[in-house]
Design an enzyme around this catalytic site. Sequence first.
Site, PDB file in Angstrom:
ATOM      1  CE  LYS A   1       5.218  -5.008  10.252  1.00 13.95           C
ATOM      2  NZ  LYS A   1       4.222  -4.382   9.358  1.00 13.95           N
TER       3      LYS A   1
ATOM      4  CE  LYS B   1      -3.809   0.041   2.379  1.00 10.12           C
ATOM      5  NZ  LYS B   1      -4.808   0.110   3.464  1.00 10.12           N
TER       6      LYS B   1
ATOM      7  CD  GLU C   1      -2.742  -9.021  10.986  1.00  9.52           C
ATOM      8  OE1 GLU C   1      -1.509  -9.185  11.075  1.00  9.52           O
ATOM      9  OE2 GLU C   1      -3.314  -8.758   9.908  1.00  9.52           O
TER      10      GLU C   1
ATOM     11  N   GLY D   1      -5.615  -5.235   5.155  1.00 10.79           N
ATOM     12  CA  GLY D   1      -4.784  -6.213   4.456  1.00 10.79           C
ATOM     13  C   GLY D   1      -5.383  -7.593   4.390  1.00 10.79           C
ATOM     14  NE  ARG D   2      -7.378  -8.654  10.408  1.00  6.89           N
ATOM     15  CZ  ARG D   2      -6.865  -7.495  10.798  1.00  6.89           C
ATOM     16  NH1 ARG D   2      -5.755  -7.038  10.231  1.00  6.89           N
ATOM     17  NH2 ARG D   2      -7.447  -6.774  11.734  1.00  6.89           N
TER      18      ARG D   2
ATOM     19  CD  GLU E   1       8.614  -7.361   6.669  1.00  8.65           C
ATOM     20  OE1 GLU E   1       8.484  -7.654   7.864  1.00  8.65           O
ATOM     21  OE2 GLU E   1       8.070  -6.355   6.149  1.00  8.65           O
TER      22      GLU E   1
ATOM     23  CG  HIS F   1      -3.494 -40.739   8.810  1.00  7.47           C
ATOM     24  ND1 HIS F   1      -3.464 -42.090   9.044  1.00  7.47           N
ATOM     25  CD2 HIS F   1      -4.485 -40.540   7.895  1.00  7.47           C
ATOM     26  CE1 HIS F   1      -4.376 -42.692   8.288  1.00  7.47           C
ATOM     27  NE2 HIS F   1      -5.009 -41.774   7.584  1.00  7.47           N
TER      28      HIS F   1
END
Length: 555
Positions: free
Chosen positions: A510, A205, A351, A265-266, A211, A382
Amino acid sequence: MYPIDLPAWQRLQQDFEATRHLHMRDLFRQDPGRAERYWLEAGGIRLDYSKNRITDRVMNDLVALAEECRLPEKIAAMFAGEKINRSEHRAALHTALRNLSDAPVVVDGEDVMPKVRAVLSQMGDFARAVRSGQWLGYTRQMITDVVNIGIGGSDLGPLMMCSALAPYGSPRLNMHFVSTVDGAQLRDVLDKVRPETTLFVIASKTFTTQETITNARTARAWFLREAGEADIARHFVAVSTNRQAVAEFGIDPAHMFEFWDWVGGRYSLWSAIGLPIMLYLGEENFIDMLEGAHLMDRHFATAPLAQNMPVVLALLGIWYIDFYRSGSCVVAPYDYHLHLLPKFLRQLDMESNGKQVRLDGGRVRAGTGPVLWGESGINGQHAFFQMLHQGTQLVPVDLIASLEKRSNLPGHHEILLSNVFAQAEALMQGKTAAQVRAELQAQGQPENEIAELLPHKVFDGNRPSNIILTDRIDPRNMGSLIALYEHKVFVQGVVWGINSFDQWGVELGKQLAKTILGELTGAIEPAEHDSSTTRLIRLYRRTNCAEDGTCALFE
């Protein structure tokens, strides 16, 4: 008012004490209509929630709790574009991104729908050009590989959808996703692609996310080893709002796809962040995905609370989190292509609702968001299903499956679905000591061995699960499914009185990382840390820095 002080919460506490020892197998035996009554359908999704530790009274009081928390009013506020994300003074309008009606959506006096439709049209034009081969690279070759560089919601949503809907994807385009700043991931991708046929989508954005921009610069440098600066515009596009930074990177601003601060974001795969999805699936399938989400939005906005699928799922979660003290829940999709769905939903839920502070700044006085985990159901059987069946923790499970066969391999889908239905039944029914004894006696086991083995083969049962079924896994139904979980998370946030749309908890790490990065590279003098952090920084410098104290940030 805190939810625990509401009349409905007090009644629910009494309901819990009155029903906690009831067993679901007895409830089914006593109530032939249970399965039909605890069943909902919306947006191509069917929900069987009959295998939960609930009665009609429990459900009535859960719905009353939602009403006392003014849920209908809060739903209306979200759809109307009110700034319900109060800590950031923003609306939360992911629903506007899939608003396929003619209805306006107003934020700060402006109808945002013309801008939403303009970006969607821009995405469609670009996707058609790439998919048809009209968009060519600097050597006049067609694009064969798309590399999405983003993190968090700018990665997980597109990655999950492209995986889930792979049968609908372009056979010519290979999709790659890079999120971590660990260079191994990007290096592995760059080893597989060629500069002349690769398109990079840089999703940030602000175009400053550490990153993402680190990976983008590395990809840019890799590209320029073979091509020129002028060629960047044919191989890099941006999903961003920072036009100046995008242009300085070398990306043509005409190929910047915009989204807005009211897109979290999510919750952003419906926006330009979903450009990789449209590139892979095509514009028509992307619109179908939006249509499915819109169908669930309409259901959520209009259905009575007691027949509202996201509301019911959310209230069931609250029942277990706050009354049974269940700290986690499982999502187990019985479809190979949905193996990333639990990972996506983990961010969405944890979040959003992993909070301990209410909207009014006070501490919550109830449990909030659970630990969400899971993986493909068959593999899970399993692995962790042992704990679900016989462990000491009560963990509700969502079992997700489609009725349509995704492959033409005979017998496979029938085995798959038999496991879905059997696991839900086994979690609910369990197996009594009498049943185990009779089974072992029928096998001819001697009594002394039966006595030894019996306690290990007893299943208490009474373990809750939901079965979420769709006719097929297609773009429309995937849109409905994701919107279902988005709204579930919102409802729980409303009841707990928290803000499901901020994420301040990701900021502290951060901030500290920026300082420590400078210390690792020698750019700044060491700051004061705890003894453990100081020792770790010194260890890194001894291992990686020259004798004169210099450390290279980039090789």
